[in-house]
Design a protein around this motif. Structure first.
Motif: not given
Lengths: 146, 367, 372
Positions: B155, B161-162, B153, B73, B147, B143
């Protein structure tokens, strides 16, 4: 905030001490001649106004015409930073002075640049390949390495 | 007749239980005493910097996961900050908070492994690390919730963020924040004053301030030597200037100090998490970002305080969809520079201990 | 005068040997040989199970729980697996030494049990020099370990073997001195007599001796926190790095059989052996042995490992002077108050506490480099 040192002033001050050392000033970086690099770096490290005692990182970029070696310097006491660069035009045998004598942290990074970019560092105590094996042909991070 | 011993060479690694990956140390020993040591690495070199030149800006994110695989991350965050700085992408408030929460959770997870592995190297047979993996598991579950991954990740994205955090995430985070301080206290009760641990780690592998600065050490290794330098404070990125937290430092820079700094940092991370949890606003989780980012020609350096130290990304753009150059300033690589100075004169057992206290990750050193 | 003065008639009544059995001594020896081998092998399996399960509980995990009820058959499964494994001998190894090492390490462990009483008189041979025999034989295992380290042609093995020799040589002295305290009180070297003398378990009369014997014993058999010879985080697996298959299993067996020996000795010397109310003697013996081993498992899961110089320093600077003092104090007590056992208990415990506290102030384990 870590303040970036004003590039123009810094270049001027370097120029006062080392004539012709600074070749170019871009927005955010001072570019010096590779021959004068060690002296300039030593000056920046020891001068109390700059006190750039911490070498954040070294890296090199291949621009086909030349290699650019980038020194990110930081002062832990004054909390400011400077981007110092030097250029190396010889593609077959690029050589720049090593700064291991000033910052021990340059040791592995210079070896890595030597390994992956093929730039020799004059004065490095143990310049050999670091991530690729001995006898590996070529320098993978160069743009013409395929 | 005098007794004479002959130095011999011992290859510690690349296959060794406590070299934290495929690190190799060519140690020259005189009996049990280390005479000389040469770190050798490259066994995990995957050419991430070269690979990054062939991928789109977003496509590099999965590669950053593989740098320091114990703190993916943080790697995501560092890279996304660099891309945002390069391309001038704004990040919505909510995304900033989500990122901080993730980064701090990741810091706790990484420090848990670091401390556990250090104590395991110290010879506390598996017990501390199993306790700490138990707690890390809770973080990995969190986590997993956001994600769907537990280790790599992928992410964060430039501009946010995704995906939005699920509804059950915040209650789960609250539960974790309630439990975790007790667990950290438990470790301290078990080991902080342990006589053998003190005997093993106090005064061992002392990294002086000058040497720490000279080798460009960062993170807990630098702070263990007593230098109050934390990127979150010195050069606040994201929204770290909004939070209150202390920077724990050591006094002499031995293995024990580094261990203590990590444990204290976990507590400070919890403080940041508490504040971020309370302040997290609603809104967008990602700003509008084109699929193919084309930053203007230029270069940038963005750095964050990753669990292991200063993680920086140096990006050069030539106005194409892929970075022209992507350099990673890996904290582990620089932290191991001083290994030789720290280890000479100590015994094999200390060699392992000093190495463990550095907390390195091979994915980051070799890249 | 001695605290325990065995009545000659009672000695004669003890069925130490069974010459009147059909076949005479031979049956007795055969029976006990079988019992000892079965005892050692079964209890080693029990130990492995206990260690793994107890360690699992202490480490917040389950431990083996698939093979059989509560994972009880896990050691059997492990034994089967290990026997089917390929036996790998390194090219550069000294083949004969490499082969002999596990055997030489294993045999003495079995021999020691010849003098350990499972009940009153229930032992293979009640030697009148019993405890000296134990001390002598137990050192032979070190030879096997050293052969393994030397013969494997591996530097890790060699380091492990060297560490083992160093630790055994150092720790033998405080261990023997702490045994001497027990022998002083008993007035006999025979293990059976020592047990018979324990109206009060000697742990109360010899608390310091017990402590020294426990620490020294743990160090001699390389239990954590003194497991330097196979310190997995430092020297991979120490002397048995290059062993696989059945040879490795032998070393594994030796490790636990040695733990069994030390717990049996502690039981016999300090915890009153097979003596105890209600339950049959052999069960008492078993229970005590298990309890002692549990404490060993406990320390293993709790404590980090010491360094080799700290290990030596502990033996020579801490245990050795304390053992000498303990012997001295015990001697004075026996000479001065031969009959007053009861009030010696608090005195001895006080002496132990004071001495240990004093030494821990005088002598620091480290906080850095301790030169040997």
């Amino acid at each position: 905030m870590t303040l970036a040192l004003p590039v123009k002033d810094t270049a001027q001050r370097i120029g006062e001490h080392f004539a012709d050392a600074v070749t170019e000033v871009t927005d955010g970086a001072v570019i010096v001649k590779s021959e004068a690099l060690f002296q300039v770096a030593e000056y920046l490290k020891t001068n109390p106004d700059f006190d750039l005692n911490y070498l954040t990182h070294i890296t090199a970029v291949d621009y086909f015409d030349y290699f650019e070696i980038i020194y990110q310097l930081t002062s832990l006491n004054n909390n400011h930073s400077l981007l110092l660069k030097t250029r190396c035009y010889d593609r077959d045998k690029p050589v720049v002075p090593s700064v291991v004598g000033l910052w021990r942290g340059a040791d592995f990074q210079e070896r890595e640049i030597y390994d992956l970019m093929g730039i020799s560092f004059k004065g490095h105590p143990n310049l050999k390949r670091i991530v690729m094996w001995d006898g590996f042909d070529g320098h993978p991070l160069r743009k013409d390495y395929l | 007749m005098t007794l004479k011993t002959e130095p011999f060479v011992l290859n510690v690694g690349p296959q060794h239980p406590s070299t934290h990956g495929v690190f190799r140390m060519r140690a020259t020993l005189d009996g049990e005493v280390v005479v000389d040591i040469e770190p050798i690495f490259g066994y995990l070199h995957r050419g991430i910097e070269k690979l990054a030149e062939e991928r789109t800006y977003t496509g590099v994110i999965p590669l950053t996961d593989r740098l320091d695989y114990l703190s993916s991350m943080a790697n995501n965050l560092g890279y996304c900050l660099a891309v945002e700085k390069l391309a001038g992408i704004p990040v919505p408030e909510r995304a900033q908070y989500i990122r901080v929460i993730m980064a701090e959770l990741q810091r706790i997870a990484s420090h848990l492994i670091a401390v556990g592995a250090f104590l395991n190297d110290c010879g506390a047979f598996m017990t501390p690390i199993v306790y700490m993996i138990r707690e890390r598991e809770k973080i990995l579950d969190l986590f997993d919730m956001v994600c769907g991954q537990r280790l790599t990740y992928n992410y964060m994205r430039p501009g946010g963020v995704s995906q939005e955090i699920p509804d059950e995430f915040l209650p789960a985070l609250d539960k974790f924040l309630k439990q975790m301080p007790g667990w950290i206290d438990e470790y301290d009760q078990l080991l902080k004053e342990n006589e053998i641990l003190l005997a093993r780690s106090k005064g061992v592998g002392t990294l002086s301030q000058e040497l720490a600065i000279s080798i460009s050490a960062s993170g807990p290794v630098l702070r263990g030597s007593g230098i109050k330098w934390d990127i979150r404070r010195a050069d606040p990125y994201s929204i770290y200037e909004r939070f209150e937290f202390d920077i724990p430092t050591g006094t002499v820079g031995d293995c024990y100090d580094r261990y203590r700094v990590r444990v204290e940092e976990m507590r400070q991370s919890l403080r940041i998490l508490e504040q971020a949890r309370q302040q997290i606003p609603g809104g967008e989780f990602r700003s509008k970002v084109p699929h193919l980012i084309r930053p203007p020609v230029g270069e940038t350096y963005a750095h964050i305080e990753a669990p292991k130290g200063e993680l920086g990304f140096y990006l050069v753009s030539d106005n194409s969809i892929a970075p022209y150059r992507c350099h990673v300033r890996a904290p582990s690589l620089l932290n191991v520079t001083a290994l030789r100075d720290l280890m000479i004169g100590w015994k094999i057992a200390d060699l392992i201990l000093i190495f463990g206290s550095m907390d390195i990750c091979m994915g980051e050193i070799d890249r | 005068m001695m605290i325990f003065n065995p009545d000659p008639s009672s000695v004669r009544q003890m069925p130490t040997l069974a010459p009147d059995w059909p076949g005479g001594f031979w049956w007795h020896w055969l029976l006990f040989t079988v019992i000892i081998i079965a005892f050692v092998l079964l209890l080693v399996m029990g130990y492995i199970w206990l260690e793994r399960r107890a360690m699992g509980r202490m480490q917040a995990r389950l431990g083996p729980n698939r093979a059989g009820p509560f994972g009880l058959l896990q050691p059997v499964a492990d034994a089967l697996k290990v026997m089917l494994k390929e036996d790998i001998v390194p090219v550069n190894a000294d083949k004969i030494v490499h082969l002999l090492a596990p055997i030489i390490a294993f045999a003495p462990v079995l021999i020691i049990f010849a003098v350990v009483p499972f009940a009153n008189g229930a032992l293979l041979a009640d030697l009148n020099i019993g405890i000296v025999f134990v001390v002598a034989i137990s050192s032979i295992s070190t030879l096997g370990v050293f052969m393994a380290g030397w013969g494997s042609s591996n530097k890790y093995s060699l380091l492990g073997a060297m560490r083992n020799v160093a630790s055994v040589v150092s720790y033998e002295i405080p261990v023997v001195l702490s045994i001497a305290g027990v022998v002083l009180i008993t007035g006999s070297l025979s293990m059976n007599q020592i047990v018979l003398a324990q109206e009060i378990p000697f742990i109360l009369l010899q608390p310091l001796g017990f402590l020294i014997f426990f620490i020294g014993g743990c160090a001699e058999i390389n239990r954590s926190p003194f497991d330097l010879l196979e310190a997995d985080s430092e020297i991979v697996a120490g002397f048995h790095t290059e062993y696989s298959g059945m040879k490795f299993a032998m070393f594994y067996l030796v490790e636990y059989a040695e733990a069994l020996v030390i717990s049996a000795l502690i039981t016999t010397l300090f915890l009153g052996g097979w003596r105890g109310p209600i339950l049959p003697p052999w069960l008492w013996f078993l229970v005590k042995v298990m309890v002692v081993f549990f404490v060993m498992v406990w320390t293993r899961t709790t404590l980090p490992r010491v360094r080799i110089d700290q290990l030596m320093a502990l033996a020579w600077k801490f245990l050795f002077p304390l053992a000498l003092l303990n012997l001295f104090i015990t001697g004075i007590e026996i000479l001065a108050w031969p009959t007053a056992i009861a009030w010696l208990i608090p005195v001895n415990i006080a002496v132990m506490v004071i001495l240990v506290l004093l030494w821990s102030k005088l002598f620091k384990l480290g906080w850095g480099r301790v030169e040997v």
